[in-house]
Motif scaffolding. Sequence first.
Motif, short mmCIF file in Angstrom:
data_model
loop_
_atom_site.label_atom_id
_atom_site.label_comp_id
_atom_site.label_asym_id
_atom_site.label_seq_id
_atom_site.Cartn_x
_atom_site.Cartn_y
_atom_site.Cartn_z
N SER A 81 11.02 -8.26 12.02
CA SER A 81 10.07 -8.10 10.95
C SER A 81 8.79 -7.00 10.26
O SER A 81 8.01 -6.65 11.35
N PHE A 82 8.34 -6.72 9.75
CA PHE A 82 7.62 -5.78 9.69
C PHE A 82 5.31 -6.46 8.66
O PHE A 82 5.34 -5.58 8.56
N ALA A 83 5.72 -7.50 9.57
CA ALA A 83 4.46 -8.17 8.82
C ALA A 83 2.94 -6.91 9.70
O ALA A 83 1.86 -7.40 9.50
N GLY A 84 3.28 -6.74 10.80
CA GLY A 84 2.35 -5.69 11.91
C GLY A 84 2.54 -4.45 11.78
O GLY A 84 2.39 -3.74 11.93
N VAL A 85 3.40 -4.04 10.31
CA VAL A 85 3.39 -2.15 9.91
C VAL A 85 2.96 -1.73 9.02
O VAL A 85 2.47 -2.64 7.95
N ILE A 116 11.71 -6.84 2.63
CA ILE A 116 11.21 -6.97 4.01
C ILE A 116 9.84 -7.33 3.69
O ILE A 116 9.52 -7.65 2.68
N ASP A 117 9.66 -8.16 4.73
CA ASP A 117 8.57 -8.98 4.89
C ASP A 117 7.22 -8.28 5.01
O ASP A 117 5.49 -8.82 5.63
N ILE A 118 6.83 -6.71 4.34
CA ILE A 118 5.40 -5.80 4.87
C ILE A 118 4.16 -6.16 3.77
O ILE A 118 4.39 -6.86 2.99
N ASP A 119 3.48 -6.41 3.96
CA ASP A 119 1.90 -6.81 3.49
C ASP A 119 1.98 -5.57 2.59
O ASP A 119 1.52 -4.92 3.08
N ARG A 120 1.54 -6.23 1.39
CA ARG A 120 1.68 -5.00 0.80
C ARG A 120 0.45 -4.09 0.89
O ARG A 120 -0.08 -2.69 0.90
N ALA A 121 -0.53 -4.48 1.11
CA ALA A 121 -2.47 -4.24 1.07
C ALA A 121 -1.94 -3.04 2.73
O ALA A 121 -2.62 -2.01 2.91
N ASN A 122 -0.76 -2.85 3.33
CA ASN A 122 -0.39 -2.02 4.33
C ASN A 122 0.32 -1.19 4.02
O ASN A 122 0.31 -0.03 4.75
N VAL A 123 1.02 -1.21 3.02
CA VAL A 123 1.40 0.00 2.05
C VAL A 123 0.51 1.28 1.95
O VAL A 123 -0.51 0.65 0.34
#
Length: 661
Positions: A81-85, A116-123
Amino acid sequence: MAALKPAASTDFALRNQIERIPCCVFKHAQSASEYVAGQIADLIRQRAAEGKPCVLGLATGSTPTTVYAELVRLHREEGLSFAGVHTFNLDEYYPMQPNELQSYVRFMNENLFDHIDIDRANVRIPDGTLAEEDVLAHCANYEQQIEELGGVDIQVLGIGRTGHIGFNEPGSGRDSRTRMITLDKKTRQDASSDFFGEDYVPRRAITMGVGTILESAQIYMLAFGEGKAKVVAEAVEGEVTPIIAASFLQDHPNSIVVLDEAAAARLTRYQAPWLLGPLSSGPGGVFEWNDEWTRKAVIWLATKLGKPILKLTEEDYNEEGLQELLAKKGRAYDINLQVFRQLQATISGWPGGKPPERRQPGDRRQAHDDIFPKRIICFSPHPDDDVISMGGTLIRLCDQGHEVHIAYQTSGNVAVFDDDAIRYAEFMSEFNRQFGIDPEQTAKLEEHVETFLKNKQPGQVDSPEVQAIKGLIRRTEARAGARVAGVPEERCRFLDMPFYQTGRVRKNPLGEDDVELIMAYLEELQPHQLYCAGDLSDPHGTHRTCLRAILTACDRLKDRDWMQHCVVWLYRGAWQEWEPHQIEMAVPLSPQELLRKRNAIFKHESQKDKALFPGSDPREFWQRAEDRNRGCAQLYDRLGLSEFEAIEGFVRWKGELDGVV
């Protein structure tokens, strides 16, 4: 074609007096990418277990795509999971809209973020859409965001031909920060294929600075392929200098250079391991002075001292660090003679073998002459690689009576200038009007081509009609070049492999349909010899993909009776040349044959004077080919062998798919 084994482990080499950055060398780019992706995945999981964010610095370009593909696989198949990345990209062209083909926003979305499941706000990616007066504040904010998250945990880097990391071009300082920069001419040349011409490449970019990069906790710099070998060696083994920004990684406590064997080829442990000290053993394995290493060392010594091989003395060996070779192999005279005879045995003016009436009892290659004439296929990735790389050998094979076929694997249509397409459309229109052939339909085609190309945006995919015209241009040129070499039109096959048919510079991965197409062609002709492109440094990877298709097909057909007796030769010339210690067949060319080869190359008029995708070499393809062929002949001459006008070199494929591509 077996790869030379290095003196040290291919897993890790600790910092030493020569390699000033630890290097991790893998057999293939895929394995190297899986290793880096694994390190990233381990940290993501660790931080998630601790309830902390994981901060990644990411790069773009062809090098990290396999890393991203492996991360996507880990997400889909193993639940990573990339949720916290949080991510920070190194750079972006300026100006650049996020939806453009060359945008790094689009690149990252297509290769990673969309899967992947990354939060776009973290990109976070540098913004190429800002007004110029807002860039300075944007760069300062970029630095602040990195600092607020505690810095980058893992930074992934590639390395450019100028030694740049990010877009930190030559002259970038050790303490430079995120900023707007002007791109170096070489960088713009290297990017020109993505923009369909250097004129369309932006002149500026926004990039993290060297100082920003060096503050990362862990750095992995990746480099794959022969084209990166020279700059990698300079960055790893040279002095720290702002001329090569990657050299600053020597000052970082946790930087690792991750390479495939091709990119590691210029490192001393691969190029001249005897300079590292005693070679009887080393971390990870035992070094053996086999025939190939002995040949490489003797050629290296003769070239360095400017002596013919047979004039090398024991003092020469001792003074240049080759004492152990003498201790293992005996007298210098015996070693010299062994290597000289090996090189002499590579020279063959009859690459397909001699007819029975021309054979002599002492002919070195008698074993290959059982069948005459032979049925031969030359595989050409693009429509001009055949004559550029082995035009002289084609001429010899045809003149000596063999049945020579040429298989053009791709259309090469993306490498034709728009002006040429317009010119040929006008020609077709004039021709059809003159002969009364459907003038209305002809006028529509001409109007479409001119209107489409006049309004075409940089990087836009050509319409099917334009692609067809450009493909026809390359086909007619290929046939003309083949005729000069002596190959009749009916023996020219245009395979149009599916992986290439995207209309874009970026191609699809090799597919099963590609391999089956090659297998069917081989089964149809059942050749006695194959010639395939082994120069894998072409900028877009087409040669590598084409070679993998052929060798995969050969591997699947290896139990066929005809395949067991088929000899596969690998040629180079368009993008690089074989090293002299690698050459197993050296085909000499006369001045007349070299001129005829040049004339065959000249038939490819759309690639003449200035090719659309010339790569980093400013010379025209015919100049590259002649310089390399003459250079090879001159080297043989300096080593004490016969003097020829030019030589085309070949390496025989040994039947192992692993280790070649």
